[in-house]
Write a protein that holds these residues in place. Structure first.
Motif, mmCIF file in Angstrom:
data_model
loop_
_atom_site.group_PDB
_atom_site.id
_atom_site.type_symbol
_atom_site.label_atom_id
_atom_site.label_comp_id
_atom_site.label_asym_id
_atom_site.label_seq_id
_atom_site.Cartn_x
_atom_site.Cartn_y
_atom_site.Cartn_z
ATOM 1 N N HIS A 126 -34.314 52.614 -54.163
ATOM 2 C CA HIS A 126 -34.312 51.348 -54.893
ATOM 3 C C HIS A 126 -34.224 50.113 -54.000
ATOM 4 C CE1 HIS A 126 -33.850 53.493 -58.696
ATOM 5 N NE2 HIS A 126 -33.088 54.321 -58.015
ATOM 6 N N PHE A 127 -33.557 50.249 -52.863
ATOM 7 C CA PHE A 127 -33.334 49.104 -51.974
ATOM 8 C C PHE A 127 -33.532 49.529 -50.528
ATOM 9 C CE2 PHE A 127 -30.723 48.474 -55.740
ATOM 10 C CZ PHE A 127 -31.141 47.215 -56.136
ATOM 11 N N ALA A 128 -34.179 48.680 -49.763
ATOM 12 C CA ALA A 128 -34.399 48.981 -48.347
ATOM 13 C C ALA A 128 -33.124 48.766 -47.538
ATOM 14 C CB ALA A 128 -35.525 48.116 -47.789
ATOM 15 N N THR A 129 -32.324 47.781 -47.940
ATOM 16 C CA THR A 129 -31.120 47.427 -47.189
ATOM 17 C C THR A 129 -30.037 46.941 -48.144
ATOM 18 O OG1 THR A 129 -31.759 45.108 -46.941
ATOM 19 C CG2 THR A 129 -32.514 46.639 -45.206
ATOM 20 N N LYS A 130 -28.835 46.869 -47.644
ATOM 21 C CA LYS A 130 -27.733 46.298 -48.412
ATOM 22 C C LYS A 130 -27.998 44.814 -48.685
ATOM 23 C CE LYS A 130 -22.783 45.527 -47.937
ATOM 24 N NZ LYS A 130 -21.700 45.544 -46.967
ATOM 25 N N GLN A 131 -28.648 44.146 -47.740
ATOM 26 C CA GLN A 131 -29.001 42.731 -47.917
ATOM 27 C C GLN A 131 -29.986 42.558 -49.083
ATOM 28 O OE1 GLN A 131 -27.489 40.810 -45.308
ATOM 29 N NE2 GLN A 131 -27.776 39.144 -46.713
ATOM 30 N N ALA A 132 -30.925 43.479 -49.235
ATOM 31 C CA ALA A 132 -31.868 43.433 -50.358
ATOM 32 C C ALA A 132 -31.127 43.616 -51.680
ATOM 33 C CB ALA A 132 -32.950 44.492 -50.196
ATOM 34 N N LEU A 133 -30.105 44.462 -51.665
ATOM 35 C CA LEU A 133 -29.268 44.633 -52.853
ATOM 36 C C LEU A 133 -28.528 43.336 -53.179
ATOM 37 C CD1 LEU A 133 -27.872 46.257 -55.076
ATOM 38 C CD2 LEU A 133 -26.319 47.155 -53.323
ATOM 39 N N LEU A 134 -27.999 42.658 -52.158
ATOM 40 C CA LEU A 134 -27.315 41.387 -52.392
ATOM 41 C C LEU A 134 -28.273 40.365 -52.994
ATOM 42 C CD1 LEU A 134 -24.777 39.633 -52.183
ATOM 43 C CD2 LEU A 134 -25.479 39.059 -49.831
ATOM 44 N N SER B 33 -19.942 33.041 -53.754
ATOM 45 C CA SER B 33 -20.576 31.854 -53.172
ATOM 46 C C SER B 33 -20.436 31.816 -51.655
ATOM 47 C CB SER B 33 -19.982 30.575 -53.770
ATOM 48 O OG SER B 33 -20.338 30.460 -55.112
ATOM 49 N N GLY B 34 -19.251 32.139 -51.156
ATOM 50 C CA GLY B 34 -19.042 32.128 -49.704
ATOM 51 C C GLY B 34 -19.889 33.168 -48.994
ATOM 52 N N ASP B 35 -19.955 34.371 -49.545
ATOM 53 C CA ASP B 35 -20.784 35.419 -48.943
ATOM 54 C C ASP B 35 -22.252 35.020 -48.965
ATOM 55 O OD1 ASP B 35 -18.828 37.471 -48.343
ATOM 56 O OD2 ASP B 35 -18.651 37.801 -50.490
ATOM 57 N N ILE B 36 -22.686 34.464 -50.070
ATOM 58 C CA ILE B 36 -24.094 34.104 -50.214
ATOM 59 C C ILE B 36 -24.444 32.897 -49.342
ATOM 60 C CG2 ILE B 36 -25.824 33.284 -51.879
ATOM 61 C CD1 ILE B 36 -24.500 35.319 -53.860
ATOM 62 N N ALA B 37 -23.495 32.007 -49.146
ATOM 63 C CA ALA B 37 -23.739 30.858 -48.262
ATOM 64 C C ALA B 37 -24.047 31.304 -46.834
ATOM 65 C CB ALA B 37 -22.529 29.927 -48.262
ATOM 66 N N ARG B 38 -23.523 32.453 -46.424
ATOM 67 C CA ARG B 38 -23.761 32.985 -45.075
ATOM 68 C C ARG B 38 -24.945 33.953 -45.026
ATOM 69 N NH1 ARG B 38 -18.283 32.748 -45.812
ATOM 70 N NH2 ARG B 38 -18.135 34.886 -46.528
ATOM 71 N N ALA B 39 -25.570 34.197 -46.164
ATOM 72 C CA ALA B 39 -26.669 35.166 -46.251
ATOM 73 C C ALA B 39 -27.996 34.513 -45.867
ATOM 74 C CB ALA B 39 -26.741 35.722 -47.672
ATOM 75 N N PRO B 40 -29.016 35.329 -45.634
ATOM 76 C CA PRO B 40 -30.347 34.793 -45.326
ATOM 77 C C PRO B 40 -30.924 33.955 -46.470
ATOM 78 C CG PRO B 40 -30.243 37.142 -44.819
ATOM 79 C CD PRO B 40 -28.980 36.789 -45.552
ATOM 80 N N ALA B 41 -31.941 33.209 -46.153
ATOM 81 C CA ALA B 41 -32.551 32.267 -47.103
ATOM 82 C C ALA B 41 -33.023 32.940 -48.384
ATOM 83 C CB ALA B 41 -33.712 31.527 -46.438
ATOM 84 N N ASP B 42 -33.558 34.161 -48.320
ATOM 85 C CA ASP B 42 -34.045 34.804 -49.544
ATOM 86 C C ASP B 42 -32.915 35.093 -50.519
ATOM 87 O OD1 ASP B 42 -33.103 36.737 -47.747
ATOM 88 O OD2 ASP B 42 -34.597 38.232 -48.297
ATOM 89 N N VAL B 43 -31.748 35.421 -50.009
ATOM 90 C CA VAL B 43 -30.592 35.662 -50.874
ATOM 91 C C VAL B 43 -30.122 34.340 -51.481
ATOM 92 C CG1 VAL B 43 -28.202 36.482 -50.955
ATOM 93 C CG2 VAL B 43 -29.900 37.704 -49.573
ATOM 94 N N ARG B 44 -30.039 33.307 -50.667
ATOM 95 C CA ARG B 44 -29.619 31.988 -51.168
ATOM 96 C C ARG B 44 -30.612 31.458 -52.203
ATOM 97 N NH1 ARG B 44 -29.284 31.069 -45.785
ATOM 98 N NH2 ARG B 44 -30.596 29.220 -45.937
ATOM 99 N N SER B 45 -31.892 31.703 -51.977
ATOM 100 C CA SER B 45 -32.915 31.276 -52.925
ATOM 101 C C SER B 45 -32.760 32.000 -54.262
ATOM 102 C CB SER B 45 -34.303 31.525 -52.335
ATOM 103 O OG SER B 45 -35.303 31.144 -53.231
ATOM 104 N N ALA B 46 -32.446 33.283 -54.223
ATOM 105 C CA ALA B 46 -32.225 34.052 -55.451
ATOM 106 C C ALA B 46 -31.006 33.512 -56.197
ATOM 107 C CB ALA B 46 -32.039 35.531 -55.122
ATOM 108 N N PHE B 47 -29.957 33.200 -55.463
ATOM 109 C CA PHE B 47 -28.751 32.626 -56.052
ATOM 110 C C PHE B 47 -29.051 31.267 -56.679
ATOM 111 C CE2 PHE B 47 -24.611 30.409 -55.668
ATOM 112 C CZ PHE B 47 -23.752 31.344 -56.220
ATOM 113 N N GLU B 48 -29.827 30.462 -55.978
ATOM 114 C CA GLU B 48 -30.200 29.142 -56.496
ATOM 115 C C GLU B 48 -31.013 29.258 -57.786
ATOM 116 O OE1 GLU B 48 -32.614 25.146 -55.102
ATOM 117 O OE2 GLU B 48 -31.790 26.470 -53.571
ATOM 118 N N ALA B 49 -31.885 30.248 -57.849
ATOM 119 C CA ALA B 49 -32.672 30.449 -59.070
ATOM 120 C C ALA B 49 -31.755 30.760 -60.247
ATOM 121 C CB ALA B 49 -33.697 31.563 -58.868
ATOM 122 N N ALA B 50 -30.756 31.600 -60.036
ATOM 123 C CA ALA B 50 -29.813 31.918 -61.107
ATOM 124 C C ALA B 50 -28.971 30.689 -61.460
ATOM 125 C CB ALA B 50 -28.913 33.082 -60.692
ATOM 126 N N TRP B 51 -28.553 29.946 -60.456
ATOM 127 C CA TRP B 51 -27.798 28.704 -60.679
ATOM 128 C C TRP B 51 -28.614 27.761 -61.563
ATOM 129 C CZ3 TRP B 51 -22.913 27.117 -59.325
ATOM 130 C CH2 TRP B 51 -22.642 25.747 -59.349
#
Length: 187
Positions: free
Chosen positions: A50-58, A109-127
């Protein structure tokens, strides 16, 4: 036996929901794949289907696992009255532990703030989706709800960091008072 697409989507969602709960409780870095899969009731081997990496899961968690958004979408009746009830409940000191471990915005929020741009972008979309839900049924733009949403989610994080129940209650009740003044009235 081959897994159907519907079963695969359901299993992916199950993993993401289990991961979201585990990440919200322990933080992204502290939770390993084995813990996620145990929480999801699946084996470690199933993770990689289902996921290539833990980061993809995040990234999936950041985009799709938001109980606050789900509650706002499901509210019935007058939209602002429902939003006000949900946010008051969200900031109720009696619910701090449940919200702290149940809200991806507040807990990660703190974990995602330190994550790569694709994770932050996904979070922003939900926001942005939450902002849209808060604006639904009002004459205000979604962006008008950014400060109230930041106040609510930030207050949960700050209250969770306090030791005293009295200090937590003071913070959360004060946050509600400020938020109440920022929101349009229920009609």
């Amino acid at each position: 036996m081959r897994m159907t697409e519907e079963n695969k989507r359901a299993q992916t969602r199950r993993i993401a929901e289990g991961a979201a709960a585990a990440f919200r409780e322990g933080g992204f870095d502290a939770v390993n794949i084995d813990a996620v899969m145990a929480r999801s009731g699946l084996t470690r081997g199933a993770f990689y289907a289902h996921f290539a990496t833990k980061q993809a899961l995040l990234e999936t968690v950041a985009r799709d696992c938001h109980p606050l958004l789900d509650k706002l979408r499901a509210r019935e009746g007058e939209p602002m009255a429902g939003a006000r009830r949900i946010l008051r409940d969200y900031l109720d000191p009696a619910h701090l532990d449940a919200v702290r471990t149940g809200c991806t915005f507040a807990a990660l929020s703190g974990d995602i703030a330190r994550a790569p741009a694709d994770v932050r972008s996904a979070f922003e979309a939900a926001w942005s989706e939450v902002l849209g839900e808060l604006a639904r049924g009002t004459d205000r733009a979604p962006e008008d709800f950014a400060a109230p949403l930041a106040l609510a989610t930030g207050a949960i994080g700050a209250a969770a960091a306090l030791e005293s129940g009295a200090a937590q209650a003071t913070l959360l009740n004060g946050a509600w008072d400020a938020l109440d003044a920022m929101l349009p009235p229920a009609t």
